[in-house]
Write a protein that holds these residues in place. Sequence first.
Motif, PDB file in Angstrom:
ATOM      1  N   LEU A 122      46.776  33.833 -64.506  1.00  0.00           N
ATOM      2  CA  LEU A 122      47.836  33.759 -65.672  1.00  0.00           C
ATOM      3  C   LEU A 122      46.622  32.786 -66.225  1.00  0.00           C
ATOM      4  O   LEU A 122      47.220  32.419 -66.960  1.00  0.00           O
ATOM      5  CB  LEU A 122      49.466  33.158 -65.059  1.00  0.00           C
ATOM      6  N   ALA A 125      44.153  33.504 -68.076  1.00  0.00           N
ATOM      7  CA  ALA A 125      44.384  34.442 -68.633  1.00  0.00           C
ATOM      8  C   ALA A 125      44.448  33.133 -70.444  1.00  0.00           C
ATOM      9  O   ALA A 125      44.733  31.892 -70.439  1.00  0.00           O
ATOM     10  CB  ALA A 125      45.290  35.223 -68.765  1.00  0.00           C
ATOM     11  N   ASN A 126      43.708  33.426 -71.494  1.00  0.00           N
ATOM     12  CA  ASN A 126      43.697  33.362 -72.386  1.00  0.00           C
ATOM     13  C   ASN A 126      44.832  33.785 -73.251  1.00  0.00           C
ATOM     14  O   ASN A 126      44.330  32.721 -74.802  1.00  0.00           O
ATOM     15  CB  ASN A 126      42.275  33.107 -73.588  1.00  0.00           C
ATOM     16  N   GLU A 130      45.442  39.809 -72.401  1.00  0.00           N
ATOM     17  CA  GLU A 130      44.527  39.829 -71.380  1.00  0.00           C
ATOM     18  C   GLU A 130      45.313  40.442 -70.326  1.00  0.00           C
ATOM     19  O   GLU A 130      45.367  41.455 -69.048  1.00  0.00           O
ATOM     20  CB  GLU A 130      43.832  38.758 -70.805  1.00  0.00           C
ATOM     21  N   VAL A 131      46.823  39.333 -69.885  1.00  0.00           N
ATOM     22  CA  VAL A 131      47.762  39.967 -69.012  1.00  0.00           C
ATOM     23  C   VAL A 131      47.858  41.435 -68.791  1.00  0.00           C
ATOM     24  O   VAL A 131      47.877  41.779 -67.802  1.00  0.00           O
ATOM     25  CB  VAL A 131      48.574  39.001 -68.806  1.00  0.00           C
ATOM     26  N   VAL A 134      45.757  43.652 -66.979  1.00  0.00           N
ATOM     27  CA  VAL A 134      45.287  43.440 -65.605  1.00  0.00           C
ATOM     28  C   VAL A 134      46.419  43.948 -65.421  1.00  0.00           C
ATOM     29  O   VAL A 134      46.118  45.073 -64.605  1.00  0.00           O
ATOM     30  CB  VAL A 134      45.233  42.005 -65.391  1.00  0.00           C
ATOM     31  N   ALA A 220      40.584  43.125 -74.269  1.00  0.00           N
ATOM     32  CA  ALA A 220      40.682  42.485 -73.204  1.00  0.00           C
ATOM     33  C   ALA A 220      40.654  42.177 -72.055  1.00  0.00           C
ATOM     34  O   ALA A 220      40.757  41.382 -71.352  1.00  0.00           O
ATOM     35  CB  ALA A 220      41.966  41.669 -74.144  1.00  0.00           C
ATOM     36  N   PHE A 224      38.848  39.207 -70.183  1.00  0.00           N
ATOM     37  CA  PHE A 224      39.353  38.013 -68.953  1.00  0.00           C
ATOM     38  C   PHE A 224      38.085  38.616 -68.044  1.00  0.00           C
ATOM     39  O   PHE A 224      38.058  37.283 -66.961  1.00  0.00           O
ATOM     40  CB  PHE A 224      39.919  38.945 -68.708  1.00  0.00           C
ATOM     41  N   SER A 227      36.158  34.945 -68.696  1.00  0.00           N
ATOM     42  CA  SER A 227      36.500  34.378 -68.006  1.00  0.00           C
ATOM     43  C   SER A 227      36.798  34.459 -65.930  1.00  0.00           C
ATOM     44  O   SER A 227      35.912  33.010 -65.702  1.00  0.00           O
ATOM     45  CB  SER A 227      38.072  34.188 -67.746  1.00  0.00           C
ATOM     46  N   ARG A 280      47.616  35.186 -78.661  1.00  0.00           N
ATOM     47  CA  ARG A 280      47.732  33.887 -78.221  1.00  0.00           C
ATOM     48  C   ARG A 280      48.025  33.114 -77.874  1.00  0.00           C
ATOM     49  O   ARG A 280      49.057  32.706 -77.069  1.00  0.00           O
ATOM     50  CB  ARG A 280      46.681  33.844 -78.209  1.00  0.00           C
TER      51      ARG A 280
END
Length: 522
Positions: A122, A125-126, A130-131, A134, A220, A224, A227, A280
């Motif tokens: 977490l 993530a941005n 993105e979460v 996942v 997304a 991720f 990142s 976001r």
Amino acid sequence: MNRHTKPSKLVPVALLLATASVALAGCSYATSPATGRQFLSPVSEAQENQIGAEEHPKILAEFGGAYSEKPNLNAYVNQLGQTVAQNAERKDVQYTFTVLNTEEINAFALPGGYVYITRGLLTLANNEAEVAGVLGHEIGHVNARHTAERMGQAQQASILSTLGVAAATLLGGETGGQLASGVAQEGSAVYLGTHSQAQEFEADSLGVRYLSKASYDPQAMATFLESLNDETTLEAGLAGGSTEVDSFTQMKQSHPRTPDRVQKAIAEANVPVANPQINRDRFLQQIDGMLWGPDPRDGVVKGSAFIHPGLKFAFDAPKGMKLQNSPDAVMGQGNNAAMIFDLASPAPTGSLAQYISSQWQEGATISDVQSFQVNGMEAATGIAKGSINNTPVAIRMVAIRQSAKTVYRFLYATPPDSFNAADKSFLASAQSFREISAADAAGYTPKRIRVITVRAGDTVASLAQQMQVDDAPADWFRVLNRLGANAQLEAGQKVKIIVSGNGQLSALPDDRLAEEVAQAQP
């Protein structure tokens, strides 16, 4: 490590699954509800639910428990996961989404709908999409029944029947199994625990489908991964350029995916999204104040040193040995040697020399037993021989009594021909065990994510000065906020910084934090 946790085997997820108490019959053909693909498996969908329910408490124990400091964050992730799961094929699964209290960047799922995401992930993530991506990927593994398929493959290869001894034993006792388990994680456990590239692509395709149907931006999933790659590169650079499997690369190792494969999955899923969401600001609001890095209550790894502020002790590992903390023990590997540090439970009441000789590892032959002092504390040591995965090793055992009810143990292992050269560093490591003062302990305050608003004139360099990290503050600022080398900040933009403190405004370095919280109050 936790103060009251009884030492036990450090069992990887795959081993937990393989040793569940479900009675595994012969393989039969099963069908993936998500894809229609057939495969051989020894477990039914009902048995999957049983496996998940049995293993869930073990996962919590292994990964530091659920992150309970921010209950609203757990509720938020659960709601997000349930929203994505509504679009999945299996309607017989009751999903449980848990945020684990570990700095590791990882996510995984057990059969039966138990999905886990770490606070470390977490942190990286941005945005909410993105979460959700996942979680969608892990939901894809559940719906495709990938674990059931892997278990079928393992049984066909006769692996399940040998997992109980795959890690071998060291001295034949529980500590031996514990050390062997930790050292052997890159063997059969990785084979069982890592999804194939075909399974990862299938989970990505399903995740894209669920994500898109929930109106999130499927891109997304790719951002991720970018990142994750940036964080892995930074960590490897700070570690001296090492690219070995490590705690900070576990997600990449267990999820062999690349952005181009995600793009292929997005194209093949072909689920258009009219108004894709990323959300976001809502996500950043949820993680504001969340722990970053290790939880000092469970001890801190700082280079080759381990410090436990709560229990007020510290020690240094042998030079070149990399430490990894867990709820049960501190493990170390490097320079062709391994170590484990844990708490003796129950604490021995007699002399530590007697404990080393006959009680720590009953039935083992221990030689050269000696009593001595470590910084004013009673201690004893001995030498034994054993094996890890059928490889002979020599073992240095050390026990130190901190108080009447507290005895800590060091166990060091290396091949016999390396023992004489390494033993001096083993003993020096054990003798470095020391108590620390309350003032020293207070210096290890938790680090936290704080979200601030960029003002006119702010730059990456100026905001990086507020990053309370040990190394490379500007690099960490860019990685945490997914800012490229030439990216510029815009006034009004929300960004993450790392600060030290207990989470109260008085402990934070930037007065704008107090201003923003005050403005947000009703």
